[in-house]
Motif scaffolding. Sequence first.
Motif, short mmCIF file in Angstrom:
data_model
loop_
_atom_site.label_atom_id
_atom_site.label_comp_id
_atom_site.label_asym_id
_atom_site.label_seq_id
_atom_site.Cartn_x
_atom_site.Cartn_y
_atom_site.Cartn_z
N UNK A 51 0.77 -1.10 0.15
CA UNK A 51 0.02 0.11 -0.07
C UNK A 51 0.88 1.33 0.03
N UNK A 52 0.19 2.41 -0.58
CA UNK A 52 0.85 3.47 -0.30
C UNK A 52 -0.19 4.64 -0.06
N UNK A 53 0.37 5.75 0.64
CA UNK A 53 -0.60 6.86 1.08
C UNK A 53 0.27 8.25 1.01
N UNK A 54 0.05 9.21 0.10
CA UNK A 54 0.73 10.46 -0.05
C UNK A 54 -0.21 11.63 0.42
N UNK A 55 0.30 12.42 1.11
CA UNK A 55 -0.41 13.72 1.40
C UNK A 55 -0.08 14.85 0.74
N UNK A 56 -1.03 15.95 0.86
CA UNK A 56 -0.89 17.21 -0.21
C UNK A 56 -1.49 16.91 -1.26
N UNK A 103 -3.76 2.26 -3.41
CA UNK A 103 -3.85 3.46 -2.59
C UNK A 103 -4.50 3.36 -1.14
N UNK A 104 -4.09 3.69 0.00
CA UNK A 104 -4.80 3.93 1.30
C UNK A 104 -4.37 5.05 1.78
N UNK A 105 -5.22 5.93 1.97
CA UNK A 105 -4.86 7.23 2.36
C UNK A 105 -6.38 7.79 2.83
N UNK A 106 -6.30 8.15 4.49
CA UNK A 106 -7.25 8.55 5.21
C UNK A 106 -7.19 10.00 5.74
N UNK A 136 0.84 -3.64 6.43
CA UNK A 136 0.79 -4.32 4.99
C UNK A 136 1.86 -4.11 4.10
N UNK A 137 3.03 -3.23 4.67
CA UNK A 137 4.21 -2.70 3.79
C UNK A 137 3.87 -1.97 2.68
N UNK A 138 4.68 -1.05 2.62
CA UNK A 138 4.38 -0.08 1.45
C UNK A 138 5.28 1.34 1.87
N UNK A 139 4.65 2.62 1.40
CA UNK A 139 5.13 3.59 1.62
C UNK A 139 4.11 4.72 2.27
N UNK A 140 4.62 5.73 2.92
CA UNK A 140 3.44 6.89 3.38
C UNK A 140 4.48 7.76 3.19
N UNK A 141 3.95 9.10 2.61
CA UNK A 141 4.84 10.26 2.71
C UNK A 141 3.69 11.68 2.94
N UNK A 142 4.27 12.59 3.29
CA UNK A 142 3.79 14.06 3.31
C UNK A 142 4.94 14.68 2.83
N UNK A 143 5.25 14.89 1.45
CA UNK A 143 6.30 15.33 0.71
C UNK A 143 6.60 16.91 1.17
N UNK A 157 9.46 23.11 14.10
CA UNK A 157 10.14 22.74 12.64
C UNK A 157 9.14 21.69 12.12
N UNK A 158 8.86 22.04 10.74
CA UNK A 158 8.40 20.96 9.93
C UNK A 158 9.42 20.24 8.97
N UNK A 159 8.99 19.14 8.47
CA UNK A 159 10.02 18.26 7.66
C UNK A 159 9.11 17.49 6.61
N UNK A 160 9.67 17.29 5.31
CA UNK A 160 9.09 16.36 4.46
C UNK A 160 9.34 15.11 5.22
N UNK A 161 8.36 14.19 5.16
CA UNK A 161 8.26 12.86 5.79
C UNK A 161 7.98 11.79 4.82
N UNK A 162 8.97 10.73 4.61
CA UNK A 162 8.67 9.59 3.74
C UNK A 162 9.29 8.43 4.71
N UNK A 163 8.35 7.40 4.90
CA UNK A 163 8.49 6.09 5.60
C UNK A 163 8.17 5.01 4.94
#
Length: 308
Positions: free
Chosen positions: A190-195, A217-220, A233-240, A287-293
Amino acid sequence: MADPDPVVEAVFDAVAATAPTIRDALPGRRVESGTENPSGETVLAGDVYADELLLEALSAVEGVGSFVSEERPEAIDVGGAVGEGGEGGGGAYAVAIDPLDGSSNLRSNNAMGTVVGIYDAPLPATGRDLVAAGYVLYGPITTMVVADGSGVREEVVERGDGSERDDDDEPGVTRSVVEDDLTLPDEPTVYGFGGRVPDWPDAFREYAREIEDELKLRYGGAMVGDVNQVVTYGGVFAYPALVDAPDGKLRLSFEANPIAYVVESMGGASSDGSGSILDVEPDGIHDRVPLHVGNEELINRLESALDG
Ligand SMILES: O=P(O)(O)OC[C@H]1O[C@](O)(COP(=O)(O)O)[C@@H](O)[C@@H]1O
Ligand SMILES: [Mg+2]
Ligand SMILES: [Mg+2]
């Protein structure tokens, strides 16, 4: 395996003890509180309630010297100098809290959470000073994921029956460990990307196009819920990073570092776009930061994609 750190355990005891109370309090607290937080966002009554309850619970924990919240401009001194080796070294820990993560989901009745980072240094500090981190997820059931330096576990947290009450003021909770050695699944799903897509930089958009082709896609809209999909489930989340917000949206101390610590502890990877989130040097606590995990291979590809 190292003995559990009693202060870390006591912090998660306190967080678990508040979880059913926070959950029960949400139905009447879906409205705006009339204030803004230090990040300039509208604060809901639920954010205020969770913040105050967690301050009360965590300031009562011996070995917690500082309470730092997404909802408060400054760290609150709750007793004991922070740093110097934490429990073993005579110092105290700083606990960073996002009291309600994803609180805009409160009105639409979707998943939310609470994020916890325990630092052996006064904030701002890097994620390398974390000794433990975790989160509560208010989904159809309440779960708590804890990374305490020796592994990652998932517990179900429920209000205990009357027999488990410590006293009249503090209802007991029942905690059942459902997974005691969580690791990220090898096969990402699965993946979920913000913005908003138009706000993504071109290089991220190209990476996203590839990922869309491979994963579901799994984004809530709540980081904790979306990260828990990846954890499960494994995959990637980002708020880039966004074109007009190069630091993205999520806060390093309260959101990105604790989540990166959890995912890295499960064998996954984190990145701000060029290296581990845990190495990002902060200037301030908000502080804010782009997050990818996520799975290491997907984070490596992300870094290569952004490198151009
Ligand atoms: O809806 P947006 O603006 O894209 O933002 C979603 C992100 O913002 C957050 O809600 C920010 O957290 P808070 O609710 O704690 O402010 C994340 O949970 C989520 O990933
Ligand atoms: Mg949040
Ligand atoms: Mg929040």
